[in-house]
Design a protein around this motif. Sequence first.
Motif, PDB file in Angstrom:
ATOM      1  N   GLU A 114       0.817  -1.216   0.000  1.00  0.00           N
ATOM      2  CA  GLU A 114       0.000   0.000   0.000  1.00  0.00           C
ATOM      3  C   GLU A 114       0.853   1.269   0.000  1.00  0.00           C
ATOM      4  O   GLU A 114       0.336   2.375  -0.126  1.00  0.00           O
ATOM      5  N   ILE A 115       2.173   1.098   0.225  1.00  0.00           N
ATOM      6  CA  ILE A 115       3.042   2.279   0.287  1.00  0.00           C
ATOM      7  C   ILE A 115       3.194   2.902  -1.095  1.00  0.00           C
ATOM      8  O   ILE A 115       3.396   2.202  -2.082  1.00  0.00           O
ATOM      9  N   GLU A 116       3.056   4.202  -1.171  1.00  0.00           N
ATOM     10  CA  GLU A 116       3.335   4.919  -2.419  1.00  0.00           C
ATOM     11  C   GLU A 116       4.461   5.913  -2.145  1.00  0.00           C
ATOM     12  O   GLU A 116       4.775   6.213  -0.994  1.00  0.00           O
ATOM     13  N   ALA A 117       5.055   6.416  -3.200  1.00  0.00           N
ATOM     14  CA  ALA A 117       6.180   7.336  -3.038  1.00  0.00           C
ATOM     15  C   ALA A 117       5.729   8.589  -2.295  1.00  0.00           C
ATOM     16  O   ALA A 117       4.605   9.062  -2.462  1.00  0.00           O
ATOM     17  N   ILE A 122      23.006  -5.170   4.863  1.00  0.00           N
ATOM     18  CA  ILE A 122      24.430  -5.144   4.483  1.00  0.00           C
ATOM     19  C   ILE A 122      24.972  -3.746   4.769  1.00  0.00           C
ATOM     20  O   ILE A 122      24.329  -2.751   4.418  1.00  0.00           O
ATOM     21  N   THR A 167      30.735   6.069  -2.585  1.00  0.00           N
ATOM     22  CA  THR A 167      31.990   6.436  -3.249  1.00  0.00           C
ATOM     23  C   THR A 167      32.714   7.533  -2.479  1.00  0.00           C
ATOM     24  O   THR A 167      33.904   7.730  -2.655  1.00  0.00           O
ATOM     25  N   TYR A 205      26.579   3.291   4.851  1.00  0.00           N
ATOM     26  CA  TYR A 205      25.118   3.210   4.843  1.00  0.00           C
ATOM     27  C   TYR A 205      24.723   1.742   4.922  1.00  0.00           C
ATOM     28  O   TYR A 205      25.543   0.854   4.681  1.00  0.00           O
ATOM     29  N   LEU A 226      11.061   7.194  -4.661  1.00  0.00           N
ATOM     30  CA  LEU A 226      11.277   6.377  -5.843  1.00  0.00           C
ATOM     31  C   LEU A 226      12.751   6.389  -6.189  1.00  0.00           C
ATOM     32  O   LEU A 226      13.354   7.459  -6.321  1.00  0.00           O
ATOM     33  N   TYR A 227      13.377   5.206  -6.343  1.00  0.00           N
ATOM     34  CA  TYR A 227      14.770   5.170  -6.779  1.00  0.00           C
ATOM     35  C   TYR A 227      14.873   4.180  -7.928  1.00  0.00           C
ATOM     36  O   TYR A 227      14.489   3.040  -7.816  1.00  0.00           O
ATOM     37  N   GLN A 228      15.455   4.659  -9.048  1.00  0.00           N
ATOM     38  CA  GLN A 228      15.501   3.855 -10.269  1.00  0.00           C
ATOM     39  C   GLN A 228      14.105   3.290 -10.524  1.00  0.00           C
ATOM     40  O   GLN A 228      13.151   4.021 -10.572  1.00  0.00           O
ATOM     41  N   ASN A 229      13.937   2.047 -10.696  1.00  0.00           N
ATOM     42  CA  ASN A 229      12.596   1.563 -11.013  1.00  0.00           C
ATOM     43  C   ASN A 229      11.883   0.975  -9.810  1.00  0.00           C
ATOM     44  O   ASN A 229      10.960   0.184  -9.964  1.00  0.00           O
ATOM     45  N   LEU A 259      10.309   1.499  -5.642  1.00  0.00           N
ATOM     46  CA  LEU A 259      10.039   2.242  -4.435  1.00  0.00           C
ATOM     47  C   LEU A 259      11.100   1.835  -3.418  1.00  0.00           C
ATOM     48  O   LEU A 259      11.478   0.669  -3.331  1.00  0.00           O
TER      49      LEU A 259
END
Lengths: 320, 320, 320, 320, 320, 320
Positions: free
Chosen positions: D8-11, D25, D30, D35, D76-79, D81
């Motif tokens: 149900e989460i949207e951006a 992980i 760079t 993180y 949204l990151y790349q393709n 969520l």
Amino acid sequence: MAHKFINEIEAGQTIDDIYIVRDPILRSTTRGDLYIAMFLSDRTGQVNGRMWQATETIYRTLPKPGFVHVQGRSELYQNNLQVIVNNISIVDASKVNVDDFLAKTDKDIKLMFEEIKRTVGQIKNSQLKALVGAFLADSELMEKFCNVPGGVKLHHDYIGGLLEHTHSMLRVAAAILPLYKQVQADLVLAGIFLHDIGKTEELTYDMVFSYTDSGQLIGHINKSLIMINKKADALRAKGTQIDQTLLDTLGHIILSHHGQYEFGSPKLPATTEAFMVYYIDDLDAKISQVTAAIENEPSDSNWTAWKSALQTRLYRKRLE
Amino acid sequence: MAHKFINEIEAGQTIDDIYIVRDPILRSTTRGDLYIAMFLSDRTGQVNGRMWQATETIYRTLPKPGFVHVQGRSELYQNNLQVIVNNISIVDASKVNVDDFLAKTDKDIKLMFEEIKRTVGQIKNSQLKALVGAFLADSELMEKFCNVPGGVKLHHDYIGGLLEHTHSMLRVAAAILPLYKQVQADLVLAGIFLHDIGKTEELTYDMVFSYTDSGQLIGHINKSLIMINKKADALRAKGTQIDQTLLDTLGHIILSHHGQYEFGSPKLPATTEAFMVYYIDDLDAKISQVTAAIENEPSDSNWTAWKSALQTRLYRKRLE
Amino acid sequence: MAHKFINEIEAGQTIDDIYIVRDPILRSTTRGDLYIAMFLSDRTGQVNGRMWQATETIYRTLPKPGFVHVQGRSELYQNNLQVIVNNISIVDASKVNVDDFLAKTDKDIKLMFEEIKRTVGQIKNSQLKALVGAFLADSELMEKFCNVPGGVKLHHDYIGGLLEHTHSMLRVAAAILPLYKQVQADLVLAGIFLHDIGKTEELTYDMVFSYTDSGQLIGHINKSLIMINKKADALRAKGTQIDQTLLDTLGHIILSHHGQYEFGSPKLPATTEAFMVYYIDDLDAKISQVTAAIENEPSDSNWTAWKSALQTRLYRKRLE
Amino acid sequence: MAHKFINEIEAGQTIDDIYIVRDPILRSTTRGDLYIAMFLSDRTGQVNGRMWQATETIYRTLPKPGFVHVQGRSELYQNNLQVIVNNISIVDASKVNVDDFLAKTDKDIKLMFEEIKRTVGQIKNSQLKALVGAFLADSELMEKFCNVPGGVKLHHDYIGGLLEHTHSMLRVAAAILPLYKQVQADLVLAGIFLHDIGKTEELTYDMVFSYTDSGQLIGHINKSLIMINKKADALRAKGTQIDQTLLDTLGHIILSHHGQYEFGSPKLPATTEAFMVYYIDDLDAKISQVTAAIENEPSDSNWTAWKSALQTRLYRKRLE
Amino acid sequence: MAHKFINEIEAGQTIDDIYIVRDPILRSTTRGDLYIAMFLSDRTGQVNGRMWQATETIYRTLPKPGFVHVQGRSELYQNNLQVIVNNISIVDASKVNVDDFLAKTDKDIKLMFEEIKRTVGQIKNSQLKALVGAFLADSELMEKFCNVPGGVKLHHDYIGGLLEHTHSMLRVAAAILPLYKQVQADLVLAGIFLHDIGKTEELTYDMVFSYTDSGQLIGHINKSLIMINKKADALRAKGTQIDQTLLDTLGHIILSHHGQYEFGSPKLPATTEAFMVYYIDDLDAKISQVTAAIENEPSDSNWTAWKSALQTRLYRKRLE
Amino acid sequence: MAHKFINEIEAGQTIDDIYIVRDPILRSTTRGDLYIAMFLSDRTGQVNGRMWQATETIYRTLPKPGFVHVQGRSELYQNNLQVIVNNISIVDASKVNVDDFLAKTDKDIKLMFEEIKRTVGQIKNSQLKALVGAFLADSELMEKFCNVPGGVKLHHDYIGGLLEHTHSMLRVAAAILPLYKQVQADLVLAGIFLHDIGKTEELTYDMVFSYTDSGQLIGHINKSLIMINKKADALRAKGTQIDQTLLDTLGHIILSHHGQYEFGSPKLPATTEAFMVYYIDDLDAKISQVTAAIENEPSDSNWTAWKSALQTRLYRKRLE
């Protein structure tokens, strides 16, 4: 006296006729007596032959293979008819009616070849024209091209079969190319003319139809590919330009003309020209194969026997 | 103002144009606000639409599907472009340039249909002639036959596609039937004319190309078979003799024309006529499909992208 | 005198019994004498027959096929037993014990049909009820339905075989439908009742079990589909409403009930009802086929011979 | 506060809820900053999580996997969520509503298990009875048997799924075994009860459904086979006779119950009992899978989306 | 007197020699006389035997199977040679030259086994060493391991065949393992040693090579898996640690060593060690199979007969 | 400054580095502005690039492909990262660290080639020796042979990959040929050396690894065959005898070394030598492919991601 064909022999008949002897082997019985096992054949089939009380001298005189006059009688052994040979002697090929021994196209070989030359004569691209011309100028090869069968079984399995098949395919191509203007006609015509040219090296047909060692190891598709590359090299050596791209495009048509990997094509069709040659080849082969099966069906049934290559029986009844 | 096609929209643009709305759904967010999810489409593709702060009233006015005037902006959501709709209102179909919404053959439908009638007019067998005539006389069906696409994707996927494909196949048949005299031309011509007639019931094409429920449950091959049986029954009811054997022979061509079980043919070809229709269908479809893929390739490469239906990339370079 | 069954004849015996003669052909030997080649059969198999010194008169009197009294002797020819016929004369079918010639279900045909009627009588949907009723009311068709074999080989290959198979499938369905409440029972019952109804037109079984031309060209799956469409049209003509959606949903069950393209289904199952009919059909057929193979195994081995249709041998030993 | 489910989460939303963290992980950008990359999941799916400005201390406190309270926001990151995590802290499992994290059968586990015990309690063969009894007496194993899912996806993919599937299969068997008297009911009932028992070792289901290493290396079919052999050895060690033939016959049912080599069965069914278990398993699995797909289809269409495992879309419309 | 081998018998000979009698059945002719049908065999093949005017007393004395002295004559019946038995009497196995009846490796069994022990003696991992040691210490099993054939046909189909094949595979592994340092040698050596150990239970080879019931129901791959699990349990019971992970990794090699589902492997190779065992097994089997086919080809042709298992004929000519 | 690799770029970063530009296209937006679409790549992957406000002058200066210095920033567009290019300028190849752009074997090319020469130097057959020598003497070809990758993906996909693979295969052959004395070592060694020699013409590897047009149209297997035939012709032209039989036997090994039709082999192995080359090739390729997949797996899981080419995930855990 008419030749008694192999497929007409029944058990218990006297045999006195000319056949081809193949693969004779000198053996000894468990009692130590020598005998010769052999195959006797003509264009209708082959049968086992046995010559009891044979000698090594007789064995050595036999051609492997060749024409022989056989005297003896037919009998049933295990599940096969066999011929007990009493006398066997060599016959000169000149005294033999070759048509009794090798099936042959009932079309005119010379006329078909002339029409093929006219059709591929319409090729406009100068390099393809040169390449096709080099094949046409190779009279020894063209002699084979006019006579080699189209296959050992399945379809066009008779003297002149490859020629007849190629001739029919070129006629189809000439009829439909005007309907597909985006398809490069020169490539299709050259591709059809040369698609099975390797069969001249894959098959032998002097006494029987069979595969050469080279044919079985390499296959006619790859032999055809090698042949056009060699012809191109010969032309280049004489100063005629043959672009590798053109040669590869033509070679691709040859490699992919069986349409599927499992039928021995190492490449799948990737140009409209390759697709067209593939479909025309398959169409002409299947129509020929189905027609022959329907015509040769011995029963009166509306259906032929099961044809495993087609995974169906064939329906013979025509509209009234 | 020129229509802004779906495949030209990029993220961050203002939208103010006519599209087809499809499958609108009224939903509520996790906060309880209502919004409408929908698809917006034209002949170049479709895109997700979202109207936030929607009301049930707006939702009810929407056609399902139908033409609407959309005002909003484009943005990127997850991995897809979507249109945020601010205003949406119904547009009368008469004010729309239908060509923007449905792809169409670039050949002349009327001329193609005339030529088809001339070609099947050559059928001599009186029963086949009557059967084909009954289809030609069914003007409602012929109207669909002239307009239905040949498919939803793959090949001939545009208004008039089935007609264009059938027309091209009949031309090929007319060109090669004289070369195969043993093949019954009447059956081939009737078989081609009717081979995909069931697509008139399998596909819809008023706003978008899609399958009918009936089309997905039964398939065009079996629908074609039912249609010729019903037409035959109607003729018989009026006193015209249609032999079941003739109908089955024609039906067999239809059932087997995909050539292989895995392509949806419940029977494999068992007559020369069935083989011929199968090969002409496949040839024409593949040439059309390959030509379209080569022409529509967006890159400058000598090769198209991978075509999974053909299991290869396609080579685009022509001889010089 | 007990009938001497074909599969009991050994070489060197005197033959004096009634058989079915099939496909007699008048031929001439290489010496020009006429003889008749024929097949002689009963329900255990068939054997070649040869009548030497035949006349065209005798040949013309022979039924094709039909019951004949044969006098002669058995012998071995090539790899087959054959019967040398000295006398052959027509026998009236009324004097023949038909059970010697056609295998038949050992269950009671009338009782099974009654139970089938009771089971499909539970269908509640009025349109399906009407459609099924129209089939039940077609007494000529039901006569065939009660007698046609389930197949030519593999399973239920005897008179009443289709009925027995359908009867057993309906029993299974009635037993498990209460366990899957989401599955629409009406569709499953109607689907089973009609799934192979086309076999009444695909198979003949008067003297031997074989395929009709129509059966081979079109197949029973597609014939069944046509039959339900025709029955629906007849009902509609009389004012009974039959929705096309209902007909397509039922037709889909029929088309997909072989479950896979390579087994002749042009559509794959897409509803729970279609899956259920597919599995019940396959389960009942395989249990029947395996049971028969285990029971008919002639050896004392724990295993049957290799069954190529199942790609295994079958294990016959039961728990103690 | 209701749990906000992953699907149900949207951006662009604020996140403040409990999820399962998996496979965290510790990485460096760079620029050298640390993180943490992780997956956050519940029973509706999973999403990528990123915690920037992380420390090794935080990383070490994270369970792998386990319940955590997450505060942050979605973007949204790349393709995909992803959730940017600002705070993350461990949550005790006792404070969590487990049903939010693992799907579970909506049937009563205890009642189903009781009915299973009653059904296999009808087994008469003393050795099979002993063997089945040894499994029932293994309370640790039965605990797993009652809870393990039927699979990771495809069908019965929820807590209690194997039990529900086994229970349903036994009901079907009990319903149809009286119809096939030649089939040995004891073997079928024992075969169904144990056919997938190896899934208790193949699958884990504490936080998520996944395969054990052992499950992937060996597979549940072979694990089931080993388990019955070990149980038999344990019984023999205590003096109970278990014939190897009986064990092999039962083992064969287990090995062959996928019905085809390509579905992981190393043996094809060779007894009526093996065929029956195979068909009941497939029937119950497919009905369950199709029903779930039809019920879960989000659109209003008459058809579900394409189901690649079934190679079709599914039809959702019911008779009226 | 030299033994007259089955494959040397021709029709019309006097028979007076020792053979193995198998599957004798007492039957009655249509005239009610008793006779015995049986198979007579030696290592070169088998033939049908018939003893007319038999008595139940004679029948009961016959071993099933066992060595017998047969007096009679050979003749042709239908499509097979058969032996008419006049006298038949039991022969004590001690008086028989076993080599006439069972083909045997021409390598030294003891030497091969010693080399195998040396090779697997190099295993360093203590758990694998213990497991392999437990097999080597099972002298009854090792006796079978040294004698069981590698298969019933195809390759290594003679006494000692499994040993010879395993020995050759270990030699190949020892030769190439140093070239692939990332591959865990211990697993490969143990995997090869045990990959077909289940054949000791799958095959019988006392009089003829055939499958046990257990072998056909379960298969040697799955039997091998059970055997290593049982051996591990026995070791654990004695206090030796055998990790389940190690056992599963080894078991995976065994399960996947046929490389493809359709060859009976329920798992595909998923480790370098599993791939290596699969390729070494296939390489050694195919080289052995091709070599045998080339050596045993009876004709003088450059090519063997068609080998359906390899889908080709084999080329026999060597470089000069 | 270290090169920023493509697979390290994330959205929102400043880009100022050297990349390869490929396939630049000059396009106009819907507003009529010009922009350049291009790919930017290094050895870790490729990314879309867009230069807005471009001019035809800039476009013309771009190499196609070639090294460029790119300044700009990364952003997310639809489902892909892309680089917005502000400045782009050509960079001389001499100033570039080529290792950043093309992956390369980590073994010593010169040493491997020396060992290959030593191994094939052991060939005794004079004709094969001459043929292999002719390839070794072709320094331009050997230069390519030492550098061409083994493939574009799957295995050995780096500079020197073909050499490394051939070198490893020859080591394996040298190790196991002594174990199979009937296998003709000369043919195996020559066959391995030349089995993929056509890849030197099939693949390009100056900036990126890709297929030549010729490679895609003809394929490396067929190219290899042509190359050995041409080299043989060249030798013959200089008076060296090369028997066609020898050439066909070697050619057969090349044609059949993929082992199956669907992997592009137009012939199936028909000699022990062909089988041996096929298995060594497949073994070495798979071990290399599996090892790379296990080493490159980014997660900490015991299993890699699903590998569709192998139809499994791979197990990474080693014995302790």
